[in-house]
Design a protein around this motif. Structure first.
Motif, PDB file in Angstrom:
ATOM      1  N   GLU A 134       0.934  14.386  -6.669  1.00 25.41           N
ATOM      2  CA  GLU A 134       0.267  15.574  -6.152  1.00 25.41           C
ATOM      3  C   GLU A 134       1.229  16.680  -5.736  1.00 25.41           C
ATOM      4  OE1 GLU A 134      -2.321  14.327  -2.992  1.00 25.41           O
ATOM      5  OE2 GLU A 134      -3.428  12.960  -4.307  1.00 25.41           O
ATOM      6  N   ARG A 147       0.835  -1.198   0.000  1.00 29.89           N
ATOM      7  CA  ARG A 147       0.000   0.000   0.000  1.00 29.89           C
ATOM      8  C   ARG A 147       0.877   1.258   0.000  1.00 29.89           C
ATOM      9  NH1 ARG A 147      -5.333   0.684   2.365  1.00 29.89           N
ATOM     10  NH2 ARG A 147      -5.775   2.902   2.297  1.00 29.89           N
ATOM     11  N   GLU A 148       1.961   1.211   0.752  1.00 26.09           N
ATOM     12  CA  GLU A 148       2.871   2.343   0.848  1.00 26.09           C
ATOM     13  C   GLU A 148       3.404   2.749  -0.532  1.00 26.09           C
ATOM     14  OE1 GLU A 148       7.069   3.522   3.064  1.00 26.09           O
ATOM     15  OE2 GLU A 148       6.385   1.449   3.093  1.00 26.09           O
ATOM     16  N   ASP A 149       3.616   1.776  -1.412  1.00 26.30           N
ATOM     17  CA  ASP A 149       4.094   2.083  -2.757  1.00 26.30           C
ATOM     18  C   ASP A 149       3.113   3.003  -3.478  1.00 26.30           C
ATOM     19  OD1 ASP A 149       6.369   0.418  -2.466  1.00 26.30           O
ATOM     20  OD2 ASP A 149       5.181  -1.330  -3.039  1.00 26.30           O
ATOM     21  N   PHE A 150       1.825   2.689  -3.361  1.00 22.46           N
ATOM     22  CA  PHE A 150       0.807   3.508  -4.016  1.00 22.46           C
ATOM     23  C   PHE A 150       0.680   4.878  -3.357  1.00 22.46           C
ATOM     24  CE2 PHE A 150      -0.388  -0.812  -5.171  1.00 22.46           C
ATOM     25  CZ  PHE A 150      -0.444  -0.682  -6.546  1.00 22.46           C
ATOM     26  N   GLU A 151       0.853   4.918  -2.027  1.00 22.52           N
ATOM     27  CA  GLU A 151       0.804   6.189  -1.324  1.00 22.52           C
ATOM     28  C   GLU A 151       1.954   7.090  -1.760  1.00 22.52           C
ATOM     29  OE1 GLU A 151       0.675   5.004   2.773  1.00 22.52           O
ATOM     30  OE2 GLU A 151      -1.415   4.357   2.624  1.00 22.52           O
ATOM     31  N   ILE A 152       3.119   6.517  -1.957  1.00 25.85           N
ATOM     32  CA  ILE A 152       4.274   7.287  -2.422  1.00 25.85           C
ATOM     33  C   ILE A 152       4.024   7.828  -3.827  1.00 25.85           C
ATOM     34  CG2 ILE A 152       6.710   7.104  -3.126  1.00 25.85           C
ATOM     35  CD1 ILE A 152       6.995   5.076  -0.753  1.00 25.85           C
ATOM     36  N   GLU A 183       1.123   8.462  -5.259  1.00 29.31           N
ATOM     37  CA  GLU A 183       0.130   9.533  -5.183  1.00 29.31           C
ATOM     38  C   GLU A 183       0.737  10.803  -4.610  1.00 29.31           C
ATOM     39  OE1 GLU A 183      -2.899   9.756  -6.556  1.00 29.31           O
ATOM     40  OE2 GLU A 183      -2.307   7.834  -7.412  1.00 29.31           O
ATOM     41  N   TYR A 184       1.592  10.658  -3.595  1.00 31.06           N
ATOM     42  CA  TYR A 184       2.262  11.822  -3.014  1.00 31.06           C
ATOM     43  C   TYR A 184       3.115  12.528  -4.061  1.00 31.06           C
ATOM     44  CZ  TYR A 184       5.312  14.687  -0.161  1.00 31.06           C
ATOM     45  OH  TYR A 184       6.019  15.753   0.352  1.00 31.06           O
TER      46      TYR A 184
END
Length: 111
Positions: free
Chosen positions: A78, A67-72, A74-75
């Protein structure tokens, strides 16, 4: 058209990979009999199509994605769009260079 909406012929993908139905469908959590029905023309749900695309077309090892990969991602998109685009270009160039050398580039997101 979004990627997962493209029509993917699962039988064609499976045969190109040289896998039997059991090997192919088990990797995405579908039974052999369910996969056989999809290969025979039964409507495939969008989540199954997307898993097929990610695992068998894009060759992504989902067991290594977090999940962290996708959060990175997206960060970066943005908050640092220029850096994100620069990284995209670098990855694409790396893949193209490897393809010219006849190598395969790892798609492991945990590195």
């Amino acid at each position: 058209m979004k990627l997962f909406e493209k029509v993917i012929n699962p039988r064609e993908v499976r045969r190109k990979l040289g896998l039997n139905q059991q090997e192919f469908w088990t990797k995405i959590g579908v039974t052999q009999s369910g996969g056989s029905r999809y290969e025979s023309g039964r409507n495939m749900p969008k989540p199954v199509r997307e898993l097929l695309r990610l695992v068998h077309v894009e060759q992504i090892d989902l067991s290594r994605v977090r999940r962290e990969d996708f959060e990175i991602i997206e960060y970066l998109k943005e908050n640092h769009p220029d850096l994100y685009k620069s990284l995209q270009k670098a990855v694409k160039a790396r893949q193209e260079a490897a393809a010219q050398r006849g190598e395969e580039v790892a798609t492991d997101m945990s590195r």
